[in-house]
Design a protein around this motif. Structure first.
Motif, PDB file in Angstrom:
ATOM      1  N   LEU A   1      54.046  71.710  -9.433  1.00 39.11           N
ATOM      2  CA  LEU A   1      54.398  72.667 -10.028  1.00 39.11           C
ATOM      3  C   LEU A   1      55.931  73.598  -9.722  1.00 39.11           C
ATOM      4  O   LEU A   1      57.195  73.736 -10.509  1.00 39.11           O
ATOM      5  N   GLN A   2      56.352  73.318  -8.358  1.00 35.16           N
ATOM      6  CA  GLN A   2      57.918  74.582  -7.802  1.00 35.16           C
ATOM      7  C   GLN A   2      58.507  73.605  -8.331  1.00 35.16           C
ATOM      8  O   GLN A   2      60.129  73.978  -9.291  1.00 35.16           O
ATOM      9  N   GLY A   3      58.497  71.965  -8.940  1.00 36.36           N
ATOM     10  CA  GLY A   3      60.415  71.539  -9.458  1.00 36.36           C
ATOM     11  C   GLY A   3      60.042  71.102 -10.669  1.00 36.36           C
ATOM     12  O   GLY A   3      61.814  71.466 -11.145  1.00 36.36           O
ATOM     13  N   PHE A   4      58.942  71.801 -11.515  1.00 36.44           N
ATOM     14  CA  PHE A   4      59.742  72.303 -12.413  1.00 36.44           C
ATOM     15  C   PHE A   4      60.512  73.509 -12.707  1.00 36.44           C
ATOM     16  O   PHE A   4      61.397  73.753 -13.902  1.00 36.44           O
ATOM     17  N   GLY A   5      60.539  74.746 -11.887  1.00 37.02           N
ATOM     18  CA  GLY A   5      61.180  75.748 -12.456  1.00 37.02           C
ATOM     19  C   GLY A   5      62.555  75.275 -11.603  1.00 37.02           C
ATOM     20  O   GLY A   5      63.744  75.898 -11.901  1.00 37.02           O
ATOM     21  N   MET A   6      63.107  74.362 -10.732  1.00 31.85           N
ATOM     22  CA  MET A   6      64.242  74.361 -10.470  1.00 31.85           C
ATOM     23  C   MET A   6      65.491  73.498 -11.480  1.00 31.85           C
ATOM     24  O   MET A   6      66.713  74.256 -10.901  1.00 31.85           O
ATOM     25  N   PRO A   7      65.481  73.121 -12.834  1.00 31.09           N
ATOM     26  CA  PRO A   7      66.387  73.053 -13.150  1.00 31.09           C
ATOM     27  C   PRO A   7      66.759  74.581 -13.795  1.00 31.09           C
ATOM     28  O   PRO A   7      67.853  74.160 -14.385  1.00 31.09           O
ATOM     29  N   PHE A   8      66.002  75.316 -13.964  1.00 32.69           N
ATOM     30  CA  PHE A   8      66.078  76.505 -14.703  1.00 32.69           C
ATOM     31  C   PHE A   8      66.454  77.133 -13.928  1.00 32.69           C
ATOM     32  O   PHE A   8      67.514  77.861 -14.113  1.00 32.69           O
ATOM     33  N   PHE A   9      66.919  76.603 -12.532  1.00 33.79           N
ATOM     34  CA  PHE A   9      67.437  77.548 -11.298  1.00 33.79           C
ATOM     35  C   PHE A   9      68.681  77.193 -11.426  1.00 33.79           C
ATOM     36  O   PHE A   9      69.724  78.026 -11.512  1.00 33.79           O
ATOM     37  N   PHE A  10      69.255  75.580 -10.979  1.00 32.91           N
ATOM     38  CA  PHE A  10      70.294  75.055 -10.689  1.00 32.91           C
ATOM     39  C   PHE A  10      71.589  74.871 -12.571  1.00 32.91           C
ATOM     40  O   PHE A  10      72.340  75.499 -12.142  1.00 32.91           O
TER      41      PHE A  10
ATOM     42  N   SER B   1      64.443  68.791 -16.087  1.00 35.87           N
ATOM     43  CA  SER B   1      66.380  69.021 -16.727  1.00 35.87           C
ATOM     44  C   SER B   1      66.747  69.080 -18.700  1.00 35.87           C
ATOM     45  O   SER B   1      67.538  69.829 -18.395  1.00 35.87           O
ATOM     46  N   PRO B   2      66.408  67.724 -19.000  1.00 42.07           N
ATOM     47  CA  PRO B   2      66.730  67.998 -20.475  1.00 42.07           C
ATOM     48  C   PRO B   2      66.150  69.077 -21.389  1.00 42.07           C
ATOM     49  O   PRO B   2      66.972  69.760 -22.615  1.00 42.07           O
ATOM     50  N   PHE B   3      65.329  69.829 -20.568  1.00 39.31           N
ATOM     51  CA  PHE B   3      65.083  70.536 -21.990  1.00 39.31           C
ATOM     52  C   PHE B   3      65.488  71.888 -21.513  1.00 39.31           C
ATOM     53  O   PHE B   3      65.393  72.757 -22.017  1.00 39.31           O
ATOM     54  N   VAL B   4      65.746  72.255 -19.895  1.00 40.70           N
ATOM     55  CA  VAL B   4      66.504  73.422 -19.810  1.00 40.70           C
ATOM     56  C   VAL B   4      68.165  73.365 -20.397  1.00 40.70           C
ATOM     57  O   VAL B   4      68.608  74.874 -20.586  1.00 40.70           O
ATOM     58  N   ALA B   5      69.002  71.733 -20.159  1.00 46.38           N
ATOM     59  CA  ALA B   5      70.195  71.819 -21.060  1.00 46.38           C
ATOM     60  C   ALA B   5      70.051  72.345 -22.617  1.00 46.38           C
ATOM     61  O   ALA B   5      71.035  72.730 -23.007  1.00 46.38           O
ATOM     62  N   LYS B   6      69.182  72.072 -23.068  1.00 46.10           N
ATOM     63  CA  LYS B   6      68.961  72.621 -24.268  1.00 46.10           C
ATOM     64  C   LYS B   6      68.319  73.651 -24.544  1.00 46.10           C
ATOM     65  O   LYS B   6      69.573  74.868 -25.315  1.00 46.10           O
ATOM     66  N   MET B   7      68.086  74.762 -23.923  1.00 45.08           N
ATOM     67  CA  MET B   7      67.577  76.059 -23.890  1.00 45.08           C
ATOM     68  C   MET B   7      68.637  76.448 -23.533  1.00 45.08           C
ATOM     69  O   MET B   7      69.118  77.526 -24.493  1.00 45.08           O
ATOM     70  N   LEU B   8      69.958  76.392 -22.976  1.00 44.42           N
ATOM     71  CA  LEU B   8      70.653  77.099 -22.437  1.00 44.42           C
ATOM     72  C   LEU B   8      71.941  77.289 -23.641  1.00 44.42           C
ATOM     73  O   LEU B   8      72.257  78.422 -22.906  1.00 44.42           O
ATOM     74  N   LYS B   9      71.933  76.547 -24.279  1.00 46.10           N
ATOM     75  CA  LYS B   9      72.747  76.878 -25.965  1.00 46.10           C
ATOM     76  C   LYS B   9      71.752  77.999 -26.221  1.00 46.10           C
ATOM     77  O   LYS B   9      72.691  78.723 -27.364  1.00 46.10           O
ATOM     78  N   LYS B  10      70.939  78.340 -26.452  1.00 43.65           N
ATOM     79  CA  LYS B  10      69.731  79.499 -27.545  1.00 43.65           C
ATOM     80  C   LYS B  10      69.537  80.750 -26.439  1.00 43.65           C
ATOM     81  O   LYS B  10      69.734  82.117 -26.951  1.00 43.65           O
ATOM     82  N   ARG B  11      69.082  80.725 -25.448  1.00 44.77           N
ATOM     83  CA  ARG B  11      69.068  81.599 -24.215  1.00 44.77           C
ATOM     84  C   ARG B  11      70.384  82.622 -23.552  1.00 44.77           C
ATOM     85  O   ARG B  11      71.146  81.245 -22.646  1.00 44.77           O
ATOM     86  N   ASP B  12      69.579  83.298 -22.535  1.00 45.26           N
ATOM     87  CA  ASP B  12      70.423  83.875 -21.532  1.00 45.26           C
ATOM     88  C   ASP B  12      70.287  83.145 -20.641  1.00 45.26           C
ATOM     89  O   ASP B  12      69.129  83.183 -20.173  1.00 45.26           O
ATOM     90  N   PRO B  13      71.722  82.782 -19.559  1.00 41.39           N
ATOM     91  CA  PRO B  13      71.552  82.261 -18.490  1.00 41.39           C
ATOM     92  C   PRO B  13      70.895  82.839 -17.570  1.00 41.39           C
ATOM     93  O   PRO B  13      69.817  81.920 -16.845  1.00 41.39           O
ATOM     94  N   ARG B  14      71.242  83.880 -17.719  1.00 39.03           N
ATOM     95  CA  ARG B  14      70.959  84.867 -16.250  1.00 39.03           C
ATOM     96  C   ARG B  14      68.874  85.332 -16.483  1.00 39.03           C
ATOM     97  O   ARG B  14      68.820  85.027 -15.477  1.00 39.03           O
ATOM     98  N   ALA B  15      68.242  85.086 -18.134  1.00 40.22           N
ATOM     99  CA  ALA B  15      67.456  84.884 -17.973  1.00 40.22           C
ATOM    100  C   ALA B  15      66.008  83.531 -17.330  1.00 40.22           C
ATOM    101  O   ALA B  15      65.392  83.808 -16.732  1.00 40.22           O
ATOM    102  N   LEU B  16      67.294  82.830 -17.732  1.00 44.81           N
ATOM    103  CA  LEU B  16      66.931  81.579 -17.182  1.00 44.81           C
ATOM    104  C   LEU B  16      66.756  81.329 -15.636  1.00 44.81           C
ATOM    105  O   LEU B  16      65.696  80.697 -15.298  1.00 44.81           O
ATOM    106  N   VAL B  17      67.713  81.714 -15.501  1.00 45.07           N
ATOM    107  CA  VAL B  17      67.984  81.872 -13.875  1.00 45.07           C
ATOM    108  C   VAL B  17      66.741  82.212 -12.683  1.00 45.07           C
ATOM    109  O   VAL B  17      66.086  81.875 -12.346  1.00 45.07           O
ATOM    110  N   CYS B  18      66.862  83.857 -13.757  1.00 47.79           N
ATOM    111  CA  CYS B  18      65.698  85.138 -13.547  1.00 47.79           C
ATOM    112  C   CYS B  18      63.843  84.276 -13.087  1.00 47.79           C
ATOM    113  O   CYS B  18      63.437  84.291 -11.980  1.00 47.79           O
ATOM    114  N   PHE B  19      64.071  83.437 -14.038  1.00 47.21           N
ATOM    115  CA  PHE B  19      62.528  82.833 -14.342  1.00 47.21           C
ATOM    116  C   PHE B  19      62.397  81.704 -13.402  1.00 47.21           C
ATOM    117  O   PHE B  19      61.161  81.819 -12.781  1.00 47.21           O
TER     118      PHE B  19
END
Length: 508
Positions: free
Chosen positions: A372-381, A324-342
């Motif tokens: 493994l699935q848990g690692f992808g959940m923050p990228f989604f939500f 979760s903390p890493f995704v919050a930081k990535m959100l400032k630099k990346r297209d959120p649609r790409a993060l959701v898709c991933f």
């Protein structure tokens, strides 16, 4: 009127005690969405009902919660935030006692509906009160506390539910709410009274609320009892389907023309919001269905206790907490649609890993895809919320967040009902095919040669067919889930890239 416009945020020990009361309340309400998942087998056996009927215990809570969430703003404005909070906590505690004392399916479903109605407003109210009692410069800490309880409660839910059901009895998964509710009510009365908000004579969309209860109730009952009534061969199911369809159509028409709607459907005019909510509904409904089905399969087919089923499924939350903390930081630099898709494709891939599960799979083979699935959940939500709330006008953020919460909860309930039916139907199909192949003279002779009696041969064939048919059915559900997740991942690209970020705490 009551309350103070000039309320000043707390400081020191009083602030953190108030924060503890609010965080603990949120933790308890979120915990109850998953604590019963691994205990369905215990409850079903105790009440003399089928496992599929046992899932009503989960869906009834979710539906009641979804219906009550849109009322939170009106309740807080009409009766005061603290008063609504305390009343909700008292009601939640009382209905928790009734859940634990239940002796029939009807009693526990009614009690769970009461729990959901009282608990629905508590989650958004705890967030509102945290932002009110904490100084503005500490809002980040307040939301961090709130988010951690929201994330960790679903992890501990299956573990606590399984351990309590195996060590004591399933009744205690509800009774443990009582001391927490008493503590939080006492703490709120002592600490939060000065933070009470003003009361106003607000109008409520009574017709919209009645229509909402009507069509959602009819739809959920239809989905829950449809399989047992042979679906549309039964006039009752046909009637429920007509009520749900007509009720939904009238509800939409009414809400779009009502000045103060109970659910503000006008936010769907924003393409970004509509697309994000569609992706959220498909993905979360599919995800929540697997959270309910996996523990049932582990216990019924692999002989897992509720405790170990809880351990296996709880790994899902560990990766989410880490990432979760890493995704919050990535959100400032990346297209959120790409993060959701991933994130959604990652979850789809984890479902494909589960397609290979067999009755001989060991614990880590079952738990590893969960982790493994848990690692992808923050990228989604997290990015999905940013896309949705960033697409609406700033003044519509609260309404949009309420609509998202409502539809997410409904998607979980509907997804659970549909997946339970599909799972049972596919198990029946697999069973009929396997019985024809195994129940032969050659099989009987081979087992008889090993010293099995005729009754033992039949018992062995029956056990094998039951275990393997359920495994084939769960594998089919994982494959179907992967396909739905892949579709949800692609849907998100129909949304425009958000032009603004949602305000602090709006995601929740």
């Amino acid at each position: 009127m009551t309350g103070q416009d000039d309320f000043k945020p707390y400081t020191g020990g009083k602030l953190w005690l108030a924060g503890l009361v609010l965080a603990l309340t949120n933790f308890m309400v979120v915990l109850d969405t998953t604590i019963a998942n691994v205990s369905v087998g215990h409850i079903a056996g105790s009440l003399g009902i089928s496992t599929s009927q046992g899932t009503w215990i989960i869906t009834s809570y979710a539906v009641a919660e979804a219906i009550c969430v849109p009322l939170t703003g009106w309740l807080a404005g009409r009766f005061g935030t603290v008063r609504t909070f305390v009343t909700g906590m008292i009601g939640f505690g009382i209905f928790s006692v009734l859940c634990g004392l239940s002796t029939s399916l009807a009693m526990i479903v009614i009690a769970r509906i009461g729990q959901g109605l009282c608990g629905g407003p508590l989650m958004p109210l705890t967030q509102t009160m945290l932002l009110r009692v904490f100084p503005r410069e500490q809002h980040g800490q307040a939301m961090g506390m709130w988010a951690m309880t929201t994330v960790t409660a679903p992890i501990l839910g299956p573990i606590l539910g399984g351990t309590i059901s195996d060590s004591w009895s399933w009744h205690w998964i509800f009774f443990i709410n009582v001391p927490v509710a008493i503590f939080c009510v006492f703490g709120a009365l002592r600490l939060l009274k000065p933070a009470e908000t003003k009361r106003e004579k607000l109008k409520v969309d009574k017709i919209g609320l009645a229509l909402l209860i009507l069509w959602i109730g009819a739809l959920q009952i239809m989905l829950d009892i449809g399989r047992e009534h042979d679906w549309f061969e039964d006039p009752t199911i046909v009637l429920l389907a007509i009520v749900a369809a007509v009720g939904a159509a009238v509800f939409v028409a009414w809400e779009l023309t009502e000045r103060q709607p109970i659910v503000d459907l006008r936010v769907f005019r924003h393409r970004g919001f509509a697309v994000a909510v569609a992706a959220l509904s498909f993905a979360f409904g599919t995800f929540f269905a697997s959270v309910v089905l996996i523990p049932q399969w582990l216990q019924a087919s692999l002989g897992y206790t509720s405790t170990y089923a809880g351990y296996a499924t709880a790994f899902n939350g560990m990766g989410a907490v880490i990432m979760s903390p890493f995704v919050a930081k990535m959100l400032k630099k990346r297209d959120p649609r790409a993060l959701v898709c991933f994130g959604i494709l990652w979850i789809a891939a984890c479902n494909l890993l589960r397609v290979g599960w067999t009755t001989g799979s060991d614990f880590w083979t079952l738990a590893f895809p969960q982790m493994l699935q848990g690692f992808g959940m923050p990228f989604f939500f997290i990015p999905l919320t940013t896309i949705a709330l960033g697409a609406v006008d700033p003044k519509e953020t609260a309404s949009a967040a309420g609509v998202m919460s409502f539809l997410r909860t409904m998607a979980g309930a509907i997804g659970t009902s549909i997946s339970t039916t599909l799972y049972a139907n596919h198990m029946t199909i697999a069973r009929s095919e396997m019985v024809g192949r195994l129940n032969t003279d050659a099989t009987q002779q081979a087992l008889s040669a090993q010293g099995f009696s005729i009754d033992q041969v039949r018992g062995a064939i029956e056990m094998t067919v039951t275990q393997e048919s359920s495994t084939l059915a769960i594998n089919y559900m994982f494959l179907l889930s992967a396909i739905i997740f892949a579709g949800a991942a692609l849907i998100i690209w129909l949304a425009p890239r958000p032009q603004r970020m949602a305000g602090p705490g709006a995601a929740h």
